[in-house]
Each structure stands twice: as C-alpha cells, then as structure tokens.
Design an enzyme around this catalytic site. Structure first.
Site, PDB file in Angstrom:
ATOM      1  CD  GLU A  77      -3.430   7.804 -17.040  1.00  0.00           C
ATOM      2  OE1 GLU A  77      -2.768   7.484 -16.183  1.00  0.00           O
ATOM      3  OE2 GLU A  77      -3.263   8.740 -17.824  1.00  0.00           O
ATOM      4  CE  LYS A  87      -0.815   6.596  -9.587  1.00  0.00           C
ATOM      5  NZ  LYS A  87      -0.019   6.569 -10.672  1.00  0.00           N
TER       6      LYS A  87
HETATM    7  O1  KIV Z   1      -0.127  11.187 -11.613  1.00  0.00           O
HETATM    8  C1  KIV Z   1      -1.387  11.100 -11.950  1.00  0.00           C
HETATM    9  O2  KIV Z   1      -2.106  12.152 -11.804  1.00  0.00           O
HETATM   10  C2  KIV Z   1      -1.828   9.703 -12.014  1.00  0.00           C
HETATM   11  C3  KIV Z   1      -3.371   9.727 -12.270  1.00  0.00           C
HETATM   12  C4  KIV Z   1      -3.614  10.257 -13.574  1.00  0.00           C
HETATM   13  C5  KIV Z   1      -3.876   8.289 -11.985  1.00  0.00           C
HETATM   14  O3  KIV Z   1      -1.048   8.965 -12.096  1.00  0.00           O
END
Ligand code: KIV
Length: 271
Positions: free
Chosen positions: A180, A111
C-alpha cells in the site's frame, strides 16, 4: 472460486489479480455477479461503514459480523478477512481466538499488517491451516506511529527495509502480500524479487494485482480522493440524485401512481 494456489499461478502467468473491499450483503451479491477474483473484508469498514476516523476502531466482533454478511452474499468469491488493530498482538490464545472468529465467520484467509513481531504468528497460522495475506507499506493500523497517511519506502533505507519485510513474509508462509502506497519502482522490484503475489493499492501498475476500496472506486466517498483512487462512476451523485427524485415525486404526487398501488381488485385477490 479462486484458492490460494491460484494467486501464485496468476502471478506466474502474468494474469492480474483483481480485488475489491466489500463489507455488506447487498454489495457482496453485486460483487459476486462480477469477474472480480476476490474480496477483502477490510478493517477500513471502521471508516466506510461506521464513520470512525481511522481503522484503529475496528474490532474482531465488527469484522466477524461484516465477514459473515459478505460470505452470505458472495458465495463464489475468495474472501480475505482483516485482523483488526491489536487483535494479533496479544497472547497466542487471544490471537488465535480472533483468527478463529474471522475464519468461522466465512473468511478463506486472514490479512494482517506489518512484519516485525508477526513472523512467528504467521508461521503458526499457516501451520494451523490458515492462509495469511501480508500487508506492508502504508499500514493504516500504524497511522499514529507513522505520523499520518504517507507514502512509504521513499528513502533507500526504507525501501531496503520493505524489500526485506516482503521476503520475510514470504518466508513465513504468506500466500500473497498487499503493498500500500509505495513508490511504483519499489513495488515492481518487490514483485520481481518475491515468489508470492503482490496486490497493490497506490503502488503502481507492476504489482501482480490491484485492490481498491468499494466506496472509492464507485465514487460513493466524496470526502476521500487520494491520487491512487480512480472513480469508475460518480456514485454519490447518482445515489443522491435518485433519492432527490424520489423526494420530488412524493411531494408532487407523481409517486406512487396507479402502477405502484393496489386497486380494489388486487386487494380482493390478495385478501
Ligand atoms: O482495510 C482495507 O481496506 C485495506 C486495503 C486498503 C488494502 O487493508
């Protein structure tokens, strides 16, 4: 175990995707016993596991260590590993090195945060066999640029930009997208207008799935209680209560009693 095609299938069936962050082996074993669909080894571990102020302190080495621990514990879950701050904003070979490290640690996808400047890299990753989850709205790696943790997309212009970003990430090949801290109506609109699954955190009920931070949902983090976090147990009180019971029993001699001690017979047997 889910694969990236299941994210799209679930979106189209209206079957909500459930995700939680997880950072260590013991918690991963527990998550693996649940019905949760997938795990995010989030760079939030810089804060939850290491006590840093922001996610800016996460490094590729930290992410890889935690991803490897989680993948040993949660063998049946789809695992997304976060690419940490700046690790994908360098020369292509350095960016690829970071991705390789996270994937080889056990992630099934990575991600990354933001759209501008990432689209070409996302295409390259997808063409290289790396599934990519996007992340827009409040992107914590941009905390200093955003001037703090604020709901994003509140003005018409900002909302339009986020919708465009979501479409650009879909076009670049992302299989799913974290939204988010965006207003619920905007998250709904984005979810309706793109073909890939949206996973919300502080984005209302109309995304295709939800993600929460493990410590937040279990009530282990007493310092952080934003509006969007629902605590499903009072973990901090349960844990400190258990630890204080242990202290009390040790001090009063209640623990260890005979049931927790080896008698002469057992010593002889084990010897
Ligand atoms: O790092 C994380 O926990 C996140 C979530 C808040 C989506 O990116």
């Amino acid at each position: 175990m889910l694969n990236i095609l299941d994210f799209g299938k679930k979106k189209h069936k209206g079957d909500k995707i459930t995700m939680v962050t997880c950072y260590d082996y013991t918690s991963a074993v527990l998550v693996n016993r649940t019905a949760l669909d997938c795990i995010l080894v989030g760079d939030s571990l810089a804060m939850t596991m290491h006590g840093f102020e922001t996610t800016v302190s996460a490094t590729t080495e930290m992410m890889a260590l935690h991803t490897a621990a989680v993948s040993r514990g949660a063998k049946d879950k789809f695992i997304v590993g976060d690419l940490p701050f700046l690790s994908y904003r360098k020369a292509l070979s350095d960016n690829m090195e970071a991705v390789q490290t996270i994937m080889q640690a056990g992630a099934h996808a990575v991600k990354l945060e933001g759209t501008s400047g990432n689209v070409g890299f996302i295409r390259h990753l997808v063409d290289s066999g790396v599934p990519v989850m996007g992340h827009i709205g409040l992107t914590p790696q941009f905390v200093h640029q955003l001037g703090g943790y604020r709901v994003q997309g509140k003005t018409g212009k900002a909302a339009k930009q986020l919708l465009q970003d979501a479409k650009a990430l879909e076009e670049a090949g992302c299989f799913a997208l974290v939204l988010e801290c965006v207003p619920a109506p905007l998250a709904k609109k984005i979810t309706e207008e793109i073909g890939i699954a949206t996973i919300g955190i502080g984005a209302g009920a109309d995304t295709d799935g939800q993600v929460l931070v493990f410590q937040d949902l279990l009530g282990l983090n007493t310092d952080f209680r934003p509006k969007f976090v629902k605590q499903y147990m009072d973990g901090a009180d349960l844990v400190t209560g258990a630890l204080d019971s242990y202290v009390e029993e040790v001090k009063t001699g209640v623990f260890p009693d005979a049931a927790y001690s080896f008698g002469a017979e057992k010593v002889a047997q084990t010897a």
